[in-house]
Design a protein around this motif. Sequence first.
Motif, PDB file in Angstrom:
ATOM      1  N   LEU A  20       0.830  -1.206   0.000  1.00  0.00           N
ATOM      2  CA  LEU A  20       0.000   0.000   0.000  1.00  0.00           C
ATOM      3  C   LEU A  20       0.865   1.256   0.000  1.00  0.00           C
ATOM      4  O   LEU A  20       0.548   2.243  -0.683  1.00  0.00           O
ATOM      5  N   PHE A  21       1.957   1.239   0.742  1.00  0.00           N
ATOM      6  CA  PHE A  21       2.828   2.420   0.836  1.00  0.00           C
ATOM      7  C   PHE A  21       3.439   2.793  -0.516  1.00  0.00           C
ATOM      8  O   PHE A  21       3.856   3.939  -0.700  1.00  0.00           O
ATOM      9  N   THR A  22       3.487   1.852  -1.452  1.00  0.00           N
ATOM     10  CA  THR A  22       4.010   2.167  -2.791  1.00  0.00           C
ATOM     11  C   THR A  22       2.967   2.841  -3.666  1.00  0.00           C
ATOM     12  O   THR A  22       3.308   3.365  -4.729  1.00  0.00           O
ATOM     13  N   ARG A  23       1.698   2.866  -3.223  1.00  0.00           N
ATOM     14  CA  ARG A  23       0.613   3.392  -4.047  1.00  0.00           C
ATOM     15  C   ARG A  23       0.053   4.710  -3.554  1.00  0.00           C
ATOM     16  O   ARG A  23      -0.655   5.397  -4.306  1.00  0.00           O
ATOM     17  N   VAL A  24       0.294   5.040  -2.293  1.00  0.00           N
ATOM     18  CA  VAL A  24      -0.314   6.246  -1.729  1.00  0.00           C
ATOM     19  C   VAL A  24       0.765   7.092  -1.070  1.00  0.00           C
ATOM     20  O   VAL A  24       1.823   6.584  -0.674  1.00  0.00           O
ATOM     21  N   PRO A  29      -2.204   6.108   4.881  1.00  0.00           N
ATOM     22  CA  PRO A  29      -2.819   4.984   5.602  1.00  0.00           C
ATOM     23  C   PRO A  29      -3.096   5.303   7.070  1.00  0.00           C
ATOM     24  O   PRO A  29      -4.149   4.949   7.604  1.00  0.00           O
ATOM     25  N   MET A  30      -2.168   5.995   7.725  1.00  0.00           N
ATOM     26  CA  MET A  30      -2.380   6.332   9.131  1.00  0.00           C
ATOM     27  C   MET A  30      -3.537   7.309   9.290  1.00  0.00           C
ATOM     28  O   MET A  30      -4.338   7.190  10.236  1.00  0.00           O
ATOM     29  N   GLN A  31      -3.657   8.254   8.371  1.00  0.00           N
ATOM     30  CA  GLN A  31      -4.763   9.205   8.460  1.00  0.00           C
ATOM     31  C   GLN A  31      -6.102   8.500   8.248  1.00  0.00           C
ATOM     32  O   GLN A  31      -7.098   8.823   8.904  1.00  0.00           O
ATOM     33  N   ARG A  32      -6.134   7.517   7.359  1.00  0.00           N
ATOM     34  CA  ARG A  32      -7.363   6.758   7.153  1.00  0.00           C
ATOM     35  C   ARG A  32      -7.732   5.980   8.418  1.00  0.00           C
ATOM     36  O   ARG A  32      -8.891   5.958   8.836  1.00  0.00           O
ATOM     37  N   ALA A  33      -6.718   5.341   9.001  1.00  0.00           N
ATOM     38  CA  ALA A  33      -6.968   4.579  10.226  1.00  0.00           C
ATOM     39  C   ALA A  33      -7.420   5.499  11.360  1.00  0.00           C
ATOM     40  O   ALA A  33      -8.370   5.193  12.094  1.00  0.00           O
ATOM     41  N   ALA A  34      -6.743   6.632  11.498  1.00  0.00           N
ATOM     42  CA  ALA A  34      -7.078   7.566  12.573  1.00  0.00           C
ATOM     43  C   ALA A  34      -8.472   8.142  12.397  1.00  0.00           C
ATOM     44  O   ALA A  34      -9.220   8.319  13.371  1.00  0.00           O
ATOM     45  N   PRO A 197     -11.634   0.292   6.423  1.00  0.00           N
ATOM     46  CA  PRO A 197     -10.817   0.033   5.237  1.00  0.00           C
ATOM     47  C   PRO A 197      -9.755   1.121   5.071  1.00  0.00           C
ATOM     48  O   PRO A 197     -10.034   2.308   5.253  1.00  0.00           O
ATOM     49  N   ILE A 198      -8.533   0.693   4.737  1.00  0.00           N
ATOM     50  CA  ILE A 198      -7.476   1.671   4.469  1.00  0.00           C
ATOM     51  C   ILE A 198      -6.830   1.438   3.106  1.00  0.00           C
ATOM     52  O   ILE A 198      -5.841   2.088   2.763  1.00  0.00           O
ATOM     53  N   GLY A 199      -7.392   0.504   2.311  1.00  0.00           N
ATOM     54  CA  GLY A 199      -6.897   0.301   0.952  1.00  0.00           C
ATOM     55  C   GLY A 199      -5.968  -0.871   0.769  1.00  0.00           C
ATOM     56  O   GLY A 199      -5.259  -0.948  -0.250  1.00  0.00           O
ATOM     57  N   LEU A 200      -5.944  -1.823   1.709  1.00  0.00           N
ATOM     58  CA  LEU A 200      -5.048  -2.967   1.592  1.00  0.00           C
ATOM     59  C   LEU A 200      -5.505  -3.930   0.505  1.00  0.00           C
ATOM     60  O   LEU A 200      -6.700  -4.164   0.321  1.00  0.00           O
ATOM     61  N   ARG A 201      -4.547  -4.494  -0.216  1.00  0.00           N
ATOM     62  CA  ARG A 201      -4.792  -5.594  -1.141  1.00  0.00           C
ATOM     63  C   ARG A 201      -4.312  -6.869  -0.457  1.00  0.00           C
ATOM     64  O   ARG A 201      -3.122  -7.055  -0.254  1.00  0.00           O
ATOM     65  N   LEU A 202      -5.249  -7.729  -0.139  1.00  0.00           N
ATOM     66  CA  LEU A 202      -4.956  -8.874   0.717  1.00  0.00           C
ATOM     67  C   LEU A 202      -4.961 -10.172  -0.071  1.00  0.00           C
ATOM     68  O   LEU A 202      -5.672 -10.294  -1.077  1.00  0.00           O
TER      69      LEU A 202
END
Length: 479
Positions: A20-24, A29-34, A197-202
């Motif tokens: 995910l860190f390579t795409r955003v 991701p932390m802001q989405r989680a927070a 959801p934070i955008g993970l591809r699982l």
Amino acid sequence: MSVQRGYFTADEVRAAEAELFTRVPEGVPMQRAAHGLATVVAGELRARTGGVAGRAVTLLVGSGDNGGDALWAGTKLRRRGVAVTAVLLDPARAHTKGLAALRASGGRVREELGEPDLVVDGIVGISGRGSLRPRAAELVAGVDVPIVAADLPSGVDPDTGAVTGPAVRAAVTVAFGAYKPVHALAAPWCGRIELVPIGLRLPEPDLAALEPAWIGARWPVPGPADDKYTQGVTGICAGSATYPGAAVLCTGGAVAATSGMVRYAGTGSAQVLAHFPEVIAAQSVSDTGRVQSWVFGPGAGTDADAYERLEEILATDLPVVVDADGLTLLAAAPELVRSRTAPTVLTPHAGEFARLTGQEVGADRVGAVRDLAEKWQVTVLLKGRATLVAAPGHPVLVNEAGGSWAATAGAGDVLSGVIGALLAAGRDPAWSAAAAARAHALAANLAAHENHPTAAPTSATPLLNHLRAAIRTLRSLSD
């Protein structure tokens, strides 16, 4: 329709986060989680206190990203008028940007809990192992208000759900990006679980729960051209002079589960027919007639006659469920199932599992049940509040019951009858076991509540009596 809910290990989630860190952009991701965490906390404040502004929240903040999630969530709560206090358990390793943002928003840093309306657990994340350290344990022990856990309750193992010492018991857990095994295996510590959801591809999960609507959609019911034979005939060999009730409960589970036919073989014919006159009874396995599956074990005894009946049933090419006394016999003669090519389902509780394997289940219940299934090439249902079903080469299925109302004598006899009926109807062994566990747990909850919001102790007979209502509920979800 969703088929299943996946649960992902810490390693799987970390790999998905790295992708995910390579795409955003950094920090997204932390802001989405927070944001998700702050939204859930605000909702809890409103539900519990009647409002958000003017309420107080204390953050228990550990090092790393999980502490950062809590700090950023606190910043967002400050913008909604919440008084936010952060207790830093490791000040030198607190998330720098999150802490600065909280302070800039008017949040305070203190060493004590204060008098909050809610507490947020941001002590450790999925990298944490073991119980809470002394300072964290002291703080958590002093909390007398509900706790909202960030991602998972601190002190509970993310992959096994094991609790080895002091840990957080949350009212709500906010899962970031994916459900983790802890959310199913240690549900009493998690409370209500909210997924953000934070955008993970699982990947495809190795641990999953069948969705109730999918169970309801696949539950066998009569088709337009069906008759009593085409829907499956279940054979039950259970009960004895000592335990006639086991025969009644096991046979009753099969009768209630599907609309085909149930045949009974054993010494409990009179008791079975008194409760279920629709059952066809015989004294021996050989005289029972044609069936599509067998259930053996509940109350059947462990003497030479019981062994011969089990041996006779396992010698067939039919699916067989082995439970209770049957498992005790198998512990001494595992070759009876290891050489089978037809489906075999074993349904042990923890003690029976230890007899089968020679060792305790241990903290890693998923690994233990998977190992037995692979070694014996059978399907294994390991009973518990989180019931696990493992079949060789397949993901482990989990059913979190939502309570322990089925922890009562005779309930397992009902469960084995339900599994046998689903096998007779032609369903896959792992699906049959997991679906039966879901309906069984729901029936126990319905029996405990009996049309009342407050539950009361229940037993196997009321559970059996609520099985059809449970199946009806599951089927209604797929309408």
